[in-house]
Design an enzyme around this catalytic site. Structure first.
Site, PDB file in Angstrom:
ATOM      1  N   CYS A 677     -26.103  12.612 -12.739  1.00 35.18           N
ATOM      2  CA  CYS A 677     -25.058  12.063 -11.870  1.00 35.18           C
ATOM      3  C   CYS A 677     -24.763  10.589 -12.131  1.00 35.18           C
ATOM      4  O   CYS A 677     -23.794  10.044 -11.593  1.00 35.18           O
ATOM      5  CB  CYS A 677     -25.458  12.260 -10.411  1.00 35.18           C
ATOM      6  SG  CYS A 677     -25.654  13.992  -9.939  1.00 35.18           S
ATOM      7  N   HIS A 756     -33.841   2.780 -16.494  1.00 31.10           N
ATOM      8  CA  HIS A 756     -34.275   4.088 -16.978  1.00 31.10           C
ATOM      9  C   HIS A 756     -35.790   4.194 -16.805  1.00 31.10           C
ATOM     10  O   HIS A 756     -36.548   3.416 -17.381  1.00 31.10           O
ATOM     11  CB  HIS A 756     -33.888   4.256 -18.456  1.00 31.10           C
ATOM     12  CG  HIS A 756     -33.832   5.674 -18.917  1.00 31.10           C
ATOM     13  ND1 HIS A 756     -34.832   6.578 -18.669  1.00 31.10           N
ATOM     14  CD2 HIS A 756     -32.875   6.345 -19.611  1.00 31.10           C
ATOM     15  CE1 HIS A 756     -34.510   7.740 -19.179  1.00 31.10           C
ATOM     16  NE2 HIS A 756     -33.323   7.643 -19.760  1.00 31.10           N
ATOM     17  N   HIS A 844     -18.210  -4.150  -0.240  1.00 29.77           N
ATOM     18  CA  HIS A 844     -18.092  -2.695  -0.174  1.00 29.77           C
ATOM     19  C   HIS A 844     -19.198  -2.047  -0.992  1.00 29.77           C
ATOM     20  O   HIS A 844     -19.622  -2.581  -2.029  1.00 29.77           O
ATOM     21  CB  HIS A 844     -16.717  -2.235  -0.675  1.00 29.77           C
ATOM     22  CG  HIS A 844     -15.571  -2.947  -0.026  1.00 29.77           C
ATOM     23  ND1 HIS A 844     -15.165  -2.681   1.260  1.00 29.77           N
ATOM     24  CD2 HIS A 844     -14.754  -3.946  -0.483  1.00 29.77           C
ATOM     25  CE1 HIS A 844     -14.152  -3.461   1.573  1.00 29.77           C
ATOM     26  NE2 HIS A 844     -13.887  -4.249   0.540  1.00 29.77           N
ATOM     27  N   HIS A 848     -23.938   6.788  -4.473  1.00 26.41           N
ATOM     28  CA  HIS A 848     -23.791   8.163  -4.940  1.00 26.41           C
ATOM     29  C   HIS A 848     -23.972   9.172  -3.805  1.00 26.41           C
ATOM     30  O   HIS A 848     -24.994   9.166  -3.099  1.00 26.41           O
ATOM     31  CB  HIS A 848     -24.808   8.439  -6.051  1.00 26.41           C
ATOM     32  CG  HIS A 848     -24.871   9.879  -6.448  1.00 26.41           C
ATOM     33  ND1 HIS A 848     -23.762  10.585  -6.826  1.00 26.41           N
ATOM     34  CD2 HIS A 848     -25.917  10.755  -6.525  1.00 26.41           C
ATOM     35  CE1 HIS A 848     -24.099  11.827  -7.131  1.00 26.41           C
ATOM     36  NE2 HIS A 848     -25.413  11.951  -6.941  1.00 26.41           N
ATOM     37  N   ASN A 881     -20.840  16.977  -3.480  1.00 26.64           N
ATOM     38  CA  ASN A 881     -21.437  16.186  -4.560  1.00 26.64           C
ATOM     39  C   ASN A 881     -20.706  16.538  -5.848  1.00 26.64           C
ATOM     40  O   ASN A 881     -20.927  17.588  -6.450  1.00 26.64           O
ATOM     41  CB  ASN A 881     -22.928  16.513  -4.672  1.00 26.64           C
ATOM     42  CG  ASN A 881     -23.622  15.671  -5.739  1.00 26.64           C
ATOM     43  OD1 ASN A 881     -22.979  15.017  -6.555  1.00 26.64           O
ATOM     44  ND2 ASN A 881     -24.957  15.695  -5.736  1.00 26.64           N
TER      45      ASN A 881
END
Length: 953
Positions: A677, A756, A844, A848, A881
């Site tokens: 995602c 990562h 703002h 996700h 989603n």
């Protein structure tokens, strides 16, 4: 009213104006009355109404002293219908406007016995109207409004009078009449009431002239033709011409300009451009000039258009020197006054640059001109000096030949000594510019004394006031450039004493201290600022716009329908059905989210074909909406990036889009898969890096996920969750690094921070695609997912914080870490480190929309308010989603609500498999229109809504 006979008897000046425009409408009339109109002339003002609703051509007479070109209103067949009343109202409006604006000129003309006529032509071509009026008038001048300049060549090609085209108030471009030919060597100058000046020469009448007169200088025979465009720089030239072509160009050699030293010069017209054809009787001289000019290329060297070598004919074709040479311009007082000191200084630099090219930069070795003087330097458009007359030029090497004829005549002479001939000649030329006296004519004025003999003592003593051309006014700033030329001239004329000086050294003297030091500092500061801005702006990535896919309502996955579907199929057992229903009720996904058509089939169609159809529906629609909205040609896209984690067909998704829209074959295309995602921000990061390398480029980024082929049909609960969360969606994003797009872009990319955690086993296995014990493929979500996401978020925030947080927040966080490590109090250990207030950095938040649990955790950990995560909750509720594109549905929501203002900062925060946490920071740089159509436009007024903990169905 002025009769037609009276107009023809008088000499007339026609002024043609664009009657559709009000600004500056009388400038052309004012200029004509000041500069070209004589007493007892007739002034005919023609106003052209070109676009009256783009209707049928028609004409009406009007004016102060009214007379008409046509006597009645005409309507031609085959055109759109014209409302006579509408046309009449427009005519009347312009009539009144002209009467008001031209009334002062009418009184002025009456005092000077000048007849003023005003006419109005509606819907006709200005060129046609002007030519028709010129046929009925004894016209001496035609003056065109600046808005009609595109018609100047058509008009000039069909009339024999002078033409002036306005460039601004009191500034006009003059195109001389084709006057009778005179001896080109004559230097006679006459002064009159109007000026037959060179083509495309700009005059500032306010600064340089008496406002009531314009001077005339007959410098050189002017060529016939309607277009004076230099052909020597065209890609197709020089080339070889046939004799028949030359005969057509010269009208069978009918117009000879001059004859001298085995040379004959003819004027001609080629491609509507005046040219000179030189005929050589000396075969060796022809090949020498042709060989040299065919191999040199410099902006200040008058080159050739082509040549002809057939039988005994040796011909060279070159551009016509419209403005004459420097010698003739200096001999004429009027023209010499048009060459102020700085113009002459620029000419000196131009010629020195051309000599440096010949001496030091020519690819095939040095060339000596051998005949440098004001006579061998012509003027092109804008009084740019062009070195010409290469009949004595020689190549200082013995291996350059053409047809076996060597061009090296002095192979045994030292190179420096040969080149010093040009250096000395350049010194003489500088003296000519300073004194305004051509060296060729000076002995006749001084009883046999040469110009250099007279000037050298004055140069050595520094008596410049005795040398300077008295026709020019001396200004303090201009005296400096005269000093530069004088120093260089003295250096050239005394070049035979001691070491030979090069033309580069002379050029350095001429150009020394070109501008005052204070101006130099200002200019340097400006250049540095521009360079810094250019360097900075090259690295800028602008978000021009984005388009999110809005699925039709027919694809809505209502919870009741979803439950019924699970119960109808034989795929899932009771436990699996109940689990999926419980998760869906609590996931925060509403009844308006959509799934692809294949998901409604029983059993669910997870074929490659259906997956391809889903991707095509989503991305093709988004790309089309985006390109159509901004009228962008697909071939203007330079970079194409797509991402889809689970569906990766061959050909790739980027190839599917290229085939649909016809992008260029050299486009840089990339497809990212398996990134989860967070792939949307990864694609932006890749685009950013590519835009750093590829300047002035447009990048199209596409993010989607094919949900149909990803349906899990097994019983593993950790893999069943994805069936309840993921929905159909996608986005097309247009990025640019072009500076011209700065004012059109919505956002500017400020930061991208990628984290990562793939080195950690727990993070690596938290989101994992695999097959279960029964062989069904799906994506499992581990129970440790939120813990893994928190760790990755913390790492990401540690890197992002120093980039965006104010120092006060950074100090608070640093102090909390120190207290925790040093003081180690029980309270501090319990509270943990200070969580910075990211609301001080961003207005703002686009977090996700991975599920209710993810949003709740971010709200709590970042200590945000409900309104801060409103966009994320509403996106999850309406669209579900949508994987990598969910962040863009959230930003779309904020725009539709009118919340994003110019200067606001937006934080996009994405999570994905691996485990990855990626942040993108955007700054709004435009005033956004909340009424702009987007994926939320149809029902934004219904939101926000209260999302219950458990949805009813």
């Amino acid at each position: 009213m002025v009769s037609q006979t009276d107009s023809v008897a008088r000499e007339s000046v026609i002024v043609v104006m664009d009657a559709n425009r009000n600004k500056g409408m009388v400038d052309a009339v004012d200029w004509a009355l000041k500069h070209v109109v004589r007493p007892k002339d007739a002034v005919i003002v023609v106003g052209v109404l070109r676009d009256i609703g783009k209707k049928t051509p028609s004409c009406f007479p009007m004016g102060i002293s009214i007379s008409g070109i046509w006597e009645k209103l005409e309507f031609s067949s085959g055109h759109a219908e014209v409302d006579p009343r509408e046309l009449g109202e427009e005519i009347e409006r312009v009539r009144e406007q002209y009467q008001a604006n031209l009334q002062p000129f009418y009184r002025q003309c009456k005092r000077n016995e000048v007849k003023l006529e005003v006419k109005l032509a509606a819907g006709l071509c200005p060129g046609e109207v002007t030519l028709k009026e010129a046929q009925n008038s004894n016209v001496r001048w035609i003056v065109l409004d600046s808005h009609l300049k595109k018609h100047k060549m058509i008009i000039y090609g069909h009339v024999s009078c002078n033409v002036a085209v306005m460039k601004g108030k009191d500034v006009a471009t003059l195109m001389p009449s084709r006057a009778p030919k005179t001896d080109p060597s004559a230097a006679r100058c006459e002064q009159g009431d109007d000026r037959t000046g060179p083509n495309d020469q700009t005059f500032n009448d306010q600064k340089n002239r008496d406002p009531n007169t314009v001077e005339e200088g007959d410098l050189t025979p002017l060529p016939q033709g309607s277009c004076w465009y230099s052909l020597q720089w065209s890609a197709d030239f020089p080339r070889e011409f046939s004799l028949s072509e030359i005969e057509v160009i010269t009208n069978d050699f009918a117009d000879m300009l001059t004859e001298e030293e085995n040379l004959k010069l003819y004027e001609g017209l080629f491609q509507n451009t005046p040219v000179v054809v030189t005929s050589f009787e000396d075969d060796e001289r022809f090949w020498s000039i042709l060989t040299i000019l065919s191999r040199v290329r410099h902006r200040n060297i008058r080159n050739i258009i082509g040549y002809c070598c057939t039988g005994t004919n040796r011909l060279i074709i070159s551009d016509y020197p419209f403005l004459g040479n420097v010698e003739l311009n200096l001999l004429c007082d009027a023209s010499a006054c048009n060459l102020p000191w700085r113009a002459r200084w620029c000419n000196a630099i131009e010629i020195a640059s051309s000599l440096r090219y010949l001496h030091e930069e020519c690819p095939d070795g040095p060339i000596v001109h051998h005949s440098l003087s004001s006579e061998s330097i012509a003027y092109s458009d804008g009084y740019t000096a062009m070195l010409c007359n290469f009949k004595s030029a020689k190549w200082l090497k013995d291996d350059v030949s053409c047809n076996g004829i060597s061009t090296a005549k002095y192979p045994n002479l030292e190179e420096e000594k040969c080149l010093s001939v040009d250096v000395y000649g350049y010194g003489v030329f500088l003296v000519e510019l300073i004194t305004g006296k051509p060296a060729k004519c000076f002995p006749h004025e001084s009883g046999g004394q040469s110009l250099t003999d007279w000037a050298l003592p004055l140069l050595e003593s520094g008596a410049l006031t005795q040398l300077m051309d008295p026709r020019l006014k001396d200004k303090d700033d201009d005296s400096k450039v005269v000093q530069y030329m004088a120093r260089a001239a003295l250096l050239c004329l005394k070049n035979d004493q001691g070491r030979m000086i090069s033309i580069s050294e002379v050029l350095a003297v001429v150009r020394a201290d070109q501008i005052p030091f204070d101006i130099f500092l200002i200019s340097s500061a400006f250049i540095i600022t521009v360079l810094l801005y250019t360097t900075r702006s090259v690295n800028c990535v602008y978000l021009m716009d984005f388009a999110c896919y809005r699925p039709p309502d027919s694809l809505r996955a209502v919870i009741a329908t979803f439950t019924e579907y699970l119960q109808t199929t034989d795929i899932f057992d009771r436990e699996s059905i109940d689990f999926q229903v419980r998760v869906l009720e609590r996931a925060g996904v509403g009844n308006e989210s959509c799934v692809p058509p294949a998901a409604f089939e029983i059993p669910c169609n997870t074929s490659m074909r259906e997956g391809r159809l889903e991707v095509e529906e989503v991305l093709f629609t988004a790309v089309k909406d985006l390109l159509t909205k901004h009228k962008i040609n697909p071939k203007s896209i330079d970079i194409l990036i797509s991402n889809c984690s689970l569906f990766n067909p061959i050909p790739s998704i980027t190839t599917m889009v290229m085939n649909k829209f016809g992008f260029r074959s050299d486009i840089k295309s990339f497809h990212l898969s398996g990134m989860g995602c967070s792939a949307g921000i990864l694609s932006i990061s890749l685009a950013k890096d590519l835009l750093k390398v590829h300047k002035n480029s447009l990048a199209l980024v596409l993010s989607t996920e094919a949900t149909g082929p990803s349906v899990y049909e097994g019983k593993n609960k950790s893999m069943l969750v994805t069936n309840t969360l993921f929905r159909m969606g996608g986005v097309a994003i247009l990025l640019s690094n072009r500076k011209q797009d700065r004012n059109k872009a919505k956002y500017k990319l400020q930061h991208i921070v990628r984290t990562h955690m793939g080195f950690d086993d727990q993070s690596y296995n938290s989101v994992f695609q695999q097959t279960d014990e029964e062989g069904f493929k799906g994506v499992s979500l581990s129970r440790a997912l939120l813990h893994v996401a928190a760790k990755a978020l913390k790492t990401n925030m540690l890197e992002l914080g120093p980039l965006v947080l104010p120092y006060s927040e950074q100090l608070k966080y640093g102090w909390s870490v120190i207290k925790k490590k040093i003081i180690r109090s029980a309270d501090d250990q319990e509270k943990g480190s200070y969580v910075p207030n990211f609301k001080t950095a961003f207005e703002h938040f686009c977090i996700h929309a991975g599920g209710r649990a993810v949003i709740d955790a971010m709200e709590d950990n970042l200590r945000l308010q409900k309104e801060d995560i409103e966009a994320s909750r509403m996106t999850l509720y309406r669209f579900g989603n949508t994987s990598s594109s969910s962040l863009w549905y959230e930003l779309c929501y904020l725009e539709a609500k009118g919340k994003v203002k110019k200067g606001d900062r937006v934080w996009q925060l994405a999570f994905g498999s691996g485990f990855k946490t990626n942040s993108a920071v955007w700054k709004c740089i435009s005033d956004l229109d909340p009424n702009e159509t987007n994926a939320w436009s149809d029902r934004i007024h219904r939101y926000p809504v209260d999302v219950p903990n458990i949805l009813e169905h």
